[in-house]
Design an enzyme around this catalytic site. Structure first.
Site, PDB file in Angstrom:
ATOM      1  N   ASP A  58       0.763  -1.282   0.015  1.00  0.00           N
ATOM      2  CA  ASP A  58      -0.121   0.019  -0.050  1.00  0.00           C
ATOM      3  C   ASP A  58       0.761   1.254   0.004  1.00  0.00           C
ATOM      4  O   ASP A  58       0.469   2.209  -0.730  1.00  0.00           O
ATOM      5  CB  ASP A  58      -0.960  -0.030   1.263  1.00  0.00           C
ATOM      6  CG  ASP A  58      -2.132  -0.959   0.933  1.00  0.00           C
ATOM      7  OD1 ASP A  58      -2.330  -1.192  -0.098  1.00  0.00           O
ATOM      8  OD2 ASP A  58      -2.876  -1.269   1.921  1.00  0.00           O
ATOM      9  N   GLY A  59       2.080   1.352   0.725  1.00  0.00           N
ATOM     10  CA  GLY A  59       3.046   2.286   0.780  1.00  0.00           C
ATOM     11  C   GLY A  59       3.388   2.800  -0.682  1.00  0.00           C
ATOM     12  O   GLY A  59       3.427   3.945  -1.132  1.00  0.00           O
ATOM     13  N   ASN A 128      -4.653   9.102   2.232  1.00  0.00           N
ATOM     14  CA  ASN A 128      -5.266   8.595   3.497  1.00  0.00           C
ATOM     15  C   ASN A 128      -5.594   9.534   4.397  1.00  0.00           C
ATOM     16  O   ASN A 128      -6.868   9.513   4.954  1.00  0.00           O
ATOM     17  CB  ASN A 128      -4.062   7.501   3.825  1.00  0.00           C
ATOM     18  CG  ASN A 128      -4.176   6.093   3.287  1.00  0.00           C
ATOM     19  OD1 ASN A 128      -5.061   5.874   2.503  1.00  0.00           O
ATOM     20  ND2 ASN A 128      -3.329   5.371   3.724  1.00  0.00           N
ATOM     21  N   GLU A 129      -4.568  10.297   5.135  1.00  0.00           N
ATOM     22  CA  GLU A 129      -5.038  11.383   5.974  1.00  0.00           C
ATOM     23  C   GLU A 129      -3.804  12.204   6.403  1.00  0.00           C
ATOM     24  O   GLU A 129      -2.706  11.954   5.908  1.00  0.00           O
ATOM     25  CB  GLU A 129      -4.916  10.443   7.485  1.00  0.00           C
ATOM     26  CG  GLU A 129      -3.681  10.053   8.006  1.00  0.00           C
ATOM     27  CD  GLU A 129      -3.024   8.683   7.453  1.00  0.00           C
ATOM     28  OE1 GLU A 129      -1.923   8.650   7.113  1.00  0.00           O
ATOM     29  OE2 GLU A 129      -3.911   7.630   7.175  1.00  0.00           O
ATOM     30  N   ASP A 158      -1.997  12.634  22.153  1.00  0.00           N
ATOM     31  CA  ASP A 158      -0.637  12.141  21.656  1.00  0.00           C
ATOM     32  C   ASP A 158      -0.723  12.701  20.195  1.00  0.00           C
ATOM     33  O   ASP A 158       0.328  13.009  19.486  1.00  0.00           O
ATOM     34  CB  ASP A 158      -0.442  10.769  21.428  1.00  0.00           C
ATOM     35  CG  ASP A 158       0.242  10.206  22.588  1.00  0.00           C
ATOM     36  OD1 ASP A 158       0.688  10.875  23.655  1.00  0.00           O
ATOM     37  OD2 ASP A 158       0.468   9.029  22.741  1.00  0.00           O
ATOM     38  N   ALA A 170      -6.772   2.577   7.546  1.00  0.00           N
ATOM     39  CA  ALA A 170      -5.153   2.547   7.845  1.00  0.00           C
ATOM     40  C   ALA A 170      -5.329   3.214   9.256  1.00  0.00           C
ATOM     41  O   ALA A 170      -5.623   2.636  10.359  1.00  0.00           O
ATOM     42  CB  ALA A 170      -4.633   3.438   6.752  1.00  0.00           C
ATOM     43  N   TYR A 173      -8.031   3.781  11.638  1.00  0.00           N
ATOM     44  CA  TYR A 173      -8.710   2.528  12.500  1.00  0.00           C
ATOM     45  C   TYR A 173      -8.135   2.159  13.344  1.00  0.00           C
ATOM     46  O   TYR A 173      -8.604   1.670  14.337  1.00  0.00           O
ATOM     47  CB  TYR A 173      -8.876   1.411  11.169  1.00  0.00           C
ATOM     48  CG  TYR A 173      -9.792   0.278  11.740  1.00  0.00           C
ATOM     49  CD1 TYR A 173     -10.899   0.528  12.386  1.00  0.00           C
ATOM     50  CD2 TYR A 173      -9.390  -1.006  11.311  1.00  0.00           C
ATOM     51  CE1 TYR A 173     -11.690  -0.510  12.762  1.00  0.00           C
ATOM     52  CE2 TYR A 173     -10.161  -2.042  11.600  1.00  0.00           C
ATOM     53  CZ  TYR A 173     -11.407  -1.721  12.239  1.00  0.00           C
ATOM     54  OH  TYR A 173     -12.176  -2.916  12.561  1.00  0.00           O
ATOM     55  N   SER A 174      -6.599   2.160  13.283  1.00  0.00           N
ATOM     56  CA  SER A 174      -5.681   1.735  14.300  1.00  0.00           C
ATOM     57  C   SER A 174      -5.733   2.808  15.601  1.00  0.00           C
ATOM     58  O   SER A 174      -5.858   2.337  16.446  1.00  0.00           O
ATOM     59  CB  SER A 174      -4.164   1.829  13.735  1.00  0.00           C
ATOM     60  OG  SER A 174      -3.948   0.810  12.649  1.00  0.00           O
ATOM     61  N   ALA A 193      -4.632   8.649  21.165  1.00  0.00           N
ATOM     62  CA  ALA A 193      -4.473   8.611  22.668  1.00  0.00           C
ATOM     63  C   ALA A 193      -4.842   9.909  23.438  1.00  0.00           C
ATOM     64  O   ALA A 193      -4.135  10.484  24.153  1.00  0.00           O
ATOM     65  CB  ALA A 193      -3.092   8.157  22.938  1.00  0.00           C
TER      66      ALA A 193
END
Length: 268
Positions: A58-59, A128-129, A158, A170, A173-174, A193
């Site tokens: 994907d990268g 993505n973001e 964080d 990506a 979702y994590s 966080a």
């Protein structure tokens, strides 16, 4: 210049010709696959190709989409890397038939502007973001505004990110952000966080929203901003908004497009 979050359209691409540009990541298995495919199908320069075939994970797919954004050619990925959410399975023998039958997704990236503490303005695109991350031992302090209206005077965390639908599985979702269906016309604003407010899980925003993050105590609590893999340190503020001026055309095997993958991911 601002660009955009995915405004996805589904359409059947025109019948593929045989001019293919094969691009591969630096890993050995991807380079070996490229050599085999070039020997079998030939190779065209990307500017002359009817389709670009990207070999990697994907990268590398994101890197290829960024590099090919000035061309109209669609990109068909085959997984020769670790993660292949944006990739199709790797097969050599039936490539022409797969390209002819492939389904097309059209997505648009996010664009960001960021000012660092020296007064330098940075601009970048993100498929993505766009994420803000603390760069020191102390938590970041962020103020969040949407469409010029302050929505949160202090988020201690964080970091935080603004994700497109295509990127929602990506980093978003994590970080426990929601998976966004393709075509939902929304962005996911997700804290990373979060310490205060402790129970704040983020927000869903319309894709036309203009989002601004101001870094509080930037000298004491430095923050890095990243648009996909492009990052800038010591940020004072970041602005992100949607603009469907740049389109990325991605090809998927039938039944394995982004929409199906986004739905399937929620049941795994």
């Amino acid at each position: 210049m601002f660009v955009s979050e995915p405004n996805v359209q589904h359409r059947k691409p025109e019948k593929m010709k045989k001019r293919i540009a094969f691009l591969a990541s630096d890993v050995k298995v991807a380079q070996s696959a490229r050599d085999s495919l070039v020997a079998k199908y030939g190779n065209a320069a990307p500017r002359d190709a009817d389709v670009v075939v990207a070999l990697g994970g994907d990268g590398f797919m994101l890197q290829t989409l960024h590099n090919m954004q000035h061309l109209d050619s669609p990109v068909y990925g085959m997984n020769r890397g670790t993660i292949g959410f944006l990739m199709n399975e790797y097969h050599e023998d039936d490539l022409m038939a797969r390209l002819a039958d492939a389904e097309e997704e059209v997505i648009n990236p996010l664009a960001m502007r960021a000012m660092d503490q020296s007064g330098k303005l940075h601009e970048a695109l993100a498929i993505n973001e766009v994420s803000l991350l603390r760069a020191g031992p102390q938590a970041a302090r962020l103020k969040i505004s949407v469409d010029g209206r302050e929505r949160m005077d202090e988020l201690v965390c964080d970091g935080a990110l603004l994700s497109t639908a295509a990127g929602s599985t990506a980093y978003n979702y994590s970080a426990h952000g929601p998976i966004l269906p393709i075509g939902s016309d929304v962005l996911a604003l997700t804290p990373i966080a979060a310490f205060r407010p402790r129970r704040w899980r983020g927000a869903l925003l319309p894709k036309i929203a203009k989002v601004r993050f101001d870094v509080l105590d930037a000298d004491k609590r430095p923050v890095i901003v990243a648009a996909d893999s492009i990052s800038f340190p010591d940020i004072d503020w970041v602005e992100i908004r949607s603009e469907p001026a740049i389109s990325h055309r991605i090809l998927f095997d039938p039944g394995h497009g982004l929409e199906e993958r986004l739905i399937s991911e929620q049941f795994t």
